[in-house]
Design an enzyme around this catalytic site. Structure first.
Site, PDB file in Angstrom:
ATOM      1  CE  LYS A 115      10.327  23.012  68.346  1.00 48.02           C
ATOM      2  NZ  LYS A 115       9.374  23.352  69.270  1.00 48.02           N
ATOM      3  CE  LYS A 197      15.303  11.721  71.839  1.00 47.88           C
ATOM      4  NZ  LYS A 197      15.265  12.934  72.526  1.00 47.88           N
ATOM      5  CE  LYS A 200       5.657  13.385  69.733  1.00 53.10           C
ATOM      6  NZ  LYS A 200       5.624  13.553  71.253  1.00 53.10           N
TER       7      LYS A 200
END
Ligand code: TRP
Length: 333
Positions: A115, A197, A200
């Site tokens: 991140k 994977k 969204k």
């Protein structure tokens, strides 16, 4: 003997996908129906602000995620369902646990490394201490088991280490949690790039099915799903990742086994299979989408359910906080 307790948290960033549903949520409903555990689920809006969020959007997405938990079939009477920021003890315990968590431990967290690379302009302290807040979520409720995906296992292990360290100094305060990996671990892949994977945040909407997609949209996305050129419906994740992913989805939506599916579609090719998967998923998600839409039209009702969840969660959390404050040596009035 009292039941073991399960706790999990879910981020409120964007509508969850079929991947989240088949990989995690469906399992939560199965756990509820099995009745073996006491379960606590929270929408983790405090975690959500480690990246910049628009206030109106954060508020809406928190309602959406909460409504979705109800829409997939979690019963707010049989589970404790609440929003993290409604129980201030999470933030309080996070501070305390931060004093029992080492800089080096947090530096090793792979999610922090990922991140901070992706949000290089906003590497705030919250991003760094994110796992401490997650440890607080878990330890506040004395959870035995924590259902999480692979990417969160490291955080649960850290939680265990922190609990062990704390208990070593102040015996008997926290239950040691363990990650709970569901018996049928379904990893649902992108419909467009089946080696990745389903996510969204994928910019291509055809790559994922959102739990709120209409039946029409669902059928179209499955028709466009990437397969391969040999047109045989056969399970082989190495050589045929696209078809194998569709088979996994179809198996979970219908309860059929792979050999049965291979037989049913023998010699029929993808032209018959892809629409069948689309229909099965549309049927699976129709009640979820309907209930979700109805709940989002009635935030007054959602507020009532949230309030009840908050009260039940806060009562559990307070029992732990009393032990913790006493153990550390804060003056009680
Ligand atoms: N970090 C988890 C995720 O991103 C969400 C989460 C927050 C969580 N608190 C938790 C999961 C406690 C399990 C238990 O998916």
């Amino acid at each position: 003997m009292s039941k073991k307790r399960i706790l999990s948290g879910v981020q409120s960033s964007g509508t969850p996908t079929l991947g989240n549903y088949l990989g995690a949520f469906k399992n939560w409903v199965a756990l509820q129906d099995a009745g073996e555990y006491e379960s606590v689920y929270c929408v983790v809006d405090l975690h959500a602000i480690t990246v910049r969020r628009d206030p109106a959007q954060l508020r809406r997405q928190t309602y959406e995620m909460y409504a979705l938990l109800l829409a997939i079939g979690l019963d707010p009477k049989r589970n404790v369902l609440f929003v993290q920021s409604h129980v201030p003890a999470h933030a309080e315990l996070a501070w305390l646990l931060g004093c029992y968590t080492m800089f080096g431990e947090l530096s090793r967290m792979t999610q922090f490394k990922d991140k901070s690379a992706r949000h290089a302009d906003n590497i705030n302290a919250g991003l760094f201490t994110y796992p401490v807040l997650m440890a607080a979520d878990i330890l506040l409720y004395q959870a035995d088991l924590v259902p999480v995906g692979d990417d969160q296992k490291q955080h649960v292990e850290l939680t265990r280490d922190v609990a062990l360290r704390f208990n070593g100094l102040h015996p008997g305060v926290f239950t040691l949690p363990a990650p709970y990996i569901p018996p049928v671990g379904a990893r649902i892949m992108s419909l467009q790039e089946p080696t990745r994977k389903m996510d969204k945040s994928d910019p291509n909407p055809a790559a994922h099915i959102l739990l709120t997609d209409t039946a029409d949209v669902i059928r179209k996305k499955f028709k466009k799903a990437v397969t391969d050129s040999d047109s045989q419906v056969r399970y082989d994740p190495e050589a045929k990742p696209g078809v194998s992913n569709l088979m996994t989805i179809y198996a979970l939506a219908t309860g059929k086994k792979f050999p049965e599916i291979e037989k049913d579609f023998e010699g029929m090719g993808y032209g018959a299979f892809k629409p069948a998967v689309g229909d099965a998923v549309a049927a699976l998600l129709a009640p979820v989408g309907d209930t979700f839409a109805r709940l989002m039209d009635d935030t007054g009702y959602l507020d009532t359910v949230m309030r009840d969840g908050r009260d039940r969660a806060a009562a559990l959390a307070e029992q732990t906080m009393e032990k913790v404050r006493q153990a550390i040596g804060f003056v009680a009035l």
